[in-house]
Design an enzyme around this catalytic site. Structure first.
Site, PDB file in Angstrom:
ATOM      1  N   LYS A   1      11.996 -16.025 -10.688  1.00  0.00           N
ATOM      2  CA  LYS A   1      11.758 -14.781 -11.652  1.00  0.00           C
ATOM      3  C   LYS A   1      10.817 -15.147 -12.663  1.00  0.00           C
ATOM      4  O   LYS A   1       9.867 -14.580 -13.101  1.00  0.00           O
ATOM      5  CB  LYS A   1      13.265 -14.570 -12.591  1.00  0.00           C
TER       6      LYS A   1
ATOM      7  N   ARG B   1       3.873  -0.309  -4.873  1.00  0.00           N
ATOM      8  CA  ARG B   1       3.557  -0.847  -3.484  1.00  0.00           C
ATOM      9  C   ARG B   1       2.477  -1.750  -3.334  1.00  0.00           C
ATOM     10  O   ARG B   1       1.990  -2.201  -2.483  1.00  0.00           O
ATOM     11  CB  ARG B   1       3.576   0.235  -2.411  1.00  0.00           C
TER      12      ARG B   1
ATOM     13  N   CYS C   1       0.860  -1.282   0.002  1.00  0.00           N
ATOM     14  CA  CYS C   1       0.148  -0.038   0.067  1.00  0.00           C
ATOM     15  C   CYS C   1       0.867   1.414  -0.066  1.00  0.00           C
ATOM     16  O   CYS C   1       1.882   1.394   0.682  1.00  0.00           O
ATOM     17  CB  CYS C   1      -1.043  -0.007   1.146  1.00  0.00           C
TER      18      CYS C   1
ATOM     19  N   LYS D   1       6.086  -4.329  -4.249  1.00  0.00           N
ATOM     20  CA  LYS D   1       7.547  -4.354  -4.319  1.00  0.00           C
ATOM     21  C   LYS D   1       7.897  -4.370  -2.847  1.00  0.00           C
ATOM     22  O   LYS D   1       8.713  -4.791  -2.697  1.00  0.00           O
ATOM     23  CB  LYS D   1       7.904  -2.925  -4.893  1.00  0.00           C
TER      24      LYS D   1
ATOM     25  N   TRP E   1      -2.714  -2.912  -1.618  1.00  0.00           N
ATOM     26  CA  TRP E   1      -2.299  -4.313  -1.860  1.00  0.00           C
ATOM     27  C   TRP E   1      -3.094  -4.990  -0.511  1.00  0.00           C
ATOM     28  O   TRP E   1      -2.889  -4.818   0.703  1.00  0.00           O
ATOM     29  CB  TRP E   1      -0.670  -4.572  -1.458  1.00  0.00           C
TER      30      TRP E   1
ATOM     31  N   HIS F   1      15.460 -38.033  -5.394  1.00  0.00           N
ATOM     32  CA  HIS F   1      15.012 -38.335  -4.111  1.00  0.00           C
ATOM     33  C   HIS F   1      13.388 -38.180  -4.050  1.00  0.00           C
ATOM     34  O   HIS F   1      12.981 -38.104  -2.953  1.00  0.00           O
ATOM     35  CB  HIS F   1      15.705 -37.965  -3.006  1.00  0.00           C
TER      36      HIS F   1
ATOM     37  N   GLU G   1      16.299 -18.628  -7.538  1.00  0.00           N
ATOM     38  CA  GLU G   1      16.146 -17.227  -8.012  1.00  0.00           C
ATOM     39  C   GLU G   1      15.458 -17.276  -9.466  1.00  0.00           C
ATOM     40  O   GLU G   1      14.548 -16.663  -9.902  1.00  0.00           O
ATOM     41  CB  GLU G   1      17.275 -16.185  -7.998  1.00  0.00           C
TER      42      GLU G   1
ATOM     43  N   GLU H   1       7.203 -15.386 -10.942  1.00  0.00           N
ATOM     44  CA  GLU H   1       6.303 -14.314 -10.332  1.00  0.00           C
ATOM     45  C   GLU H   1       5.993 -13.260 -11.476  1.00  0.00           C
ATOM     46  O   GLU H   1       4.987 -12.641 -11.426  1.00  0.00           O
ATOM     47  CB  GLU H   1       7.223 -13.497  -9.529  1.00  0.00           C
TER      48      GLU H   1
ATOM     49  N   ASN I   1      -1.497   2.091   5.827  1.00  0.00           N
ATOM     50  CA  ASN I   1      -0.589   1.123   5.097  1.00  0.00           C
ATOM     51  C   ASN I   1      -0.189   0.429   6.494  1.00  0.00           C
ATOM     52  O   ASN I   1       0.313   0.912   7.397  1.00  0.00           O
ATOM     53  CB  ASN I   1       0.776   1.845   4.651  1.00  0.00           C
ATOM     54  N   GLY I   2      -0.474  -1.103   6.555  1.00  0.00           N
ATOM     55  CA  GLY I   2      -0.074  -1.914   7.778  1.00  0.00           C
ATOM     56  C   GLY I   2      -1.329  -2.692   7.903  1.00  0.00           C
ATOM     57  O   GLY I   2      -2.149  -2.950   7.292  1.00  0.00           O
TER      58      GLY I   2
END
Ligand code: M6R
Length: 607
Positions: free
Chosen positions: A484, A27, A2, A602, A74, A503, A480, A487, A100-101
């Site tokens: 990439k 955000r 947010c 982000k 968000w 395994h 990573e 996402e 925000n929170g």
């Protein structure tokens, strides 16, 4: 998570709010809205979707006002629809709030407010704040805010306007970021400095539990008891050019291409006379010699860097290291004491879980060091020492250049600790430094694999079953690379230590599965060839990333990406380049919103 923005001044607030929201959209971007003053009342307009949709709505309404607050969301509590979008007004429209929170005790507060006759319109935790402000109001919005804050549990930064106090924005920060700035046209408040830099470079930073009243001529800070706190602005030397794509279709592409430059900047910042120098970090040789264990703690891509750090620091400095996901670290009671070093890695410096891990480590007496990209961020300010990455502002939600700069810092740090412990001679250190100095050139060459990555993305776009495998420091790179791809292109993929497939997971390999094998690390090259044969025998289409002088040896692979030869330890920095490009081009073929992937944000400032 947010973004919040507020403006009060001599000009129309609406364009300022929209511009600020545009900068903060990374955000969170599932819904947005603004509240402004109109003829003595508060007027709120909001919608689901992006800022562009809000902007079109605002054009039709022709709103103009000198004071307003805005929000890009968000979702945490309630679906991302216009009802749950911020701002939230109190029952009678006395207050409007952006948040925000997370308010952890919102359910019990809501139950009580409902009993007291308040009617709720949304499913959010934030609406509770608006209603409490109204319930606590007795002529002063600031006093009502102080009282409200004492009733809230959780993390929050708030921007608030009150119908009875036109021209003012009331704010508070508790464990969620907030900054303010004074410009010629008026005053601003926002979740981070990127939204303020186009208007002012003189930034006021909030500490936790500080309130502020933003007025066009002045910004005043208070503690929770209402005592004024004197603050001066800090001048931030950041250009706003990062907000332009500069000819690239997406920020992610621009940021991938910036990597040689920013890695060079990061590495050079810590070289002095051919040696590694961390003059400003207060970790001296004595302290390092006493260190019995290192924890590298981070989230997401930064956690992948932490894993690379574990391999490298253990190998070079012989200190036992653990890499931890921050959200697990803080709840697993790790044994910490004064001989423990906790290294927090974070691009934003605001990630809630990483910040909580840092605070836990400090409370238990461990030494803390952070690797952070954003100067003056909370993690940077609260750590005992900080090493800054010099990636510059990163806009695309999927990290690329910040990840690479974090890796570069890990290479430096591993050698620095090793040298402090007399495990690396001066000569060996100089040789290491000279190899590290040419890393940017090798990355430039690795970027030339873009046409191959593009070609491969056509195959990947059609595939349902994708695996990334690697050994040693190439294993975190496999993780990573897989992240990439997932996402931004929404393709399912998994990463494995190459020796681990047999395994269990190898049962998923069949004709049409794609296995991307990272083979640049010479020490495990032959083992990787065996793993390639195993999956090939079961029908997989194998893509091998190999150093150029070993490409003939990668027999059995169906598709080879040849990369510049480099020191074993630095292979993660080279191998990640085609994998970033692969994720990017696959997402492009699929028509995905590359810079703002669905469901993501982000900066993750909620736990
Ligand atoms: O700002 P941070 O480095 O603390 O963020 C941690 C993760 O949220 C972040 O690395 C995330 O995984 C990336 N956006 C992935 O590309």
């Amino acid at each position: 998570m947010c973004g919040i923005i507020g403006y009060t001044g001599n000009e129309n607030a609406v364009p300022y709010l929209l511009k600020g929201l545009g900068s903060l959209e990374y955000r969170g971007y599932d819904s947005c809205g603004i509240s402004v003053f109109q003829k003595g009342k508060i007027k709120t307009l909001k919608c689901s979707g992006r800022i562009q949709t809000l902007s079109e709505k605002l054009c039709k309404n022709n709103l103009s006002s000198e004071t307003g607050i805005g929000h890009t969301r968000w979702a945490t509590h309630g679906k991302p629809n216009s009802r749950n979008a911020h701002p939230h007004e109190s029952q009678s429209g006395l207050f409007s709030v952006v948040h925000n929170g997370i308010i952890e005790n919102h359910a019990s507060l809501k139950e009580k407010l409902v009993k007291d006759g308040f009617v709720f319109k949304s499913e959010t935790d934030t609406e509770v704040i608006a209603q409490l402000l109204e319930q606590n109001y007795s002529g002063s919005a600031l006093s009502s805010l102080s009282k409200t804050v004492s009733q809230l549990e959780g993390s929050f930064s708030l921007g608030i306007i009150c119908r009875e106090e036109e021209g003012k924005i009331f704010c508070v920060r508790k464990q969620s970021p907030l900054v303010a700035a004074k410009a010629e046209s008026g005053s601003f408040v926002a979740s981070d400095i990127t939204a303020l830099l186009p208007f002012s470079k003189d930034i006021f930073f909030f500490n936790d539990d500080e309130l502020a009243v933003i007025e066009k001529e002045k910004i005043s800070f208070f503690d929770l008891s209402g005592n004024e706190i004197k603050k001066t602005a800090e001048t931030i030397d950041f250009s706003a050019s990062h907000q332009e794509k500069e000819g690239h279709e997406f920020f992610m592409h621009k940021e991938i291409m910036q990597q040689p430059h920013v890695i060079k900047e990061t590495i050079n910042a810590y070289f002095k006379n051919g040696r590694i120098s961390f003059e400003n970090i207060n970790l001296n040789k004595n302290e390092l010699q006493k260190t019995s264990r290192i924890y590298l703690v981070a989230c997401g891509s930064a956690y992948h860097v932490a894993l690379s750090g574990k391999y490298l620091i253990e190998e070079m400095a012989k200190i036992p290291c653990e890499a931890d996901i921050a959200s697990e670290f803080r709840y697993r009671n790790p044994p910490l004491n004064t001989n423990t070093l906790v290294i927090i890695i974070s691009q934003s410096g605001e990630t809630a879980d990483s910040l909580a891990a840092l605070r836990l480590a400090k409370n238990q007496g461990a030494k803390t060091l952070s690797v952070v990209n954003v100067p003056l961020s909370t993690i940077a300010q609260e750590s005992d020492s900080v090493i800054f990455t010099h990636a510059g502002p990163e806009i695309a939600v999927a990290t690329t250049k910040a990840y690479s700069c974090q890796l570069a810092v890990i290479y430096l740090l591993a050698a620095y600790i090793s040298s402090c412990l007399f495990l690396l001679s001066e000569e060996e250190e100089k040789d290491y430094v000279s190899k590290l100095s040419s890393l940017d050139e090798k990355i430039k060459q690795a970027l030339e694999t873009e046409p191959l990555a593009k070609k491969l993305s056509e195959i990947l776009g059609k595939s349902k079953n994708i695996f990334f495998i690697g050994r040693n420091t190439d294993y975190p790179v496999a993780m990573e690379g897989s992240l990439k791809l997932k996402e931004i292109s929404y393709l399912q993929s998994e990463a494995y230590g190459a020796g681990e497939l047999k395994h269990g997971t190898i049962s998923l390999i069949e004709k049409g599965s794609v296995v991307i094998a990272l083979c640049c690390r010479k020490s495990v090259f032959k083992k990787m060839l065996s793993n390639i044969r195993e999956v090939k025998a079961r029908g997989a289409f194998v893509v091998a990333l190999v150093s150029e002088n070993q490409k003939e040896l990668a027999e059995g692979a169906d598709f080879i990406i040849s990369l510049p030869e480099t020191e074993n330890r630095f292979s993660p920095s080279i191998e990640i380049i085609p994998l970033q490009l692969l994720g990017y081009h696959t997402a492009k073929i699929k028509g995905c919103d590359i810079d703002k992937p669905r469901n993501l944000a982000k900066s993750v400032t909620v736990e």
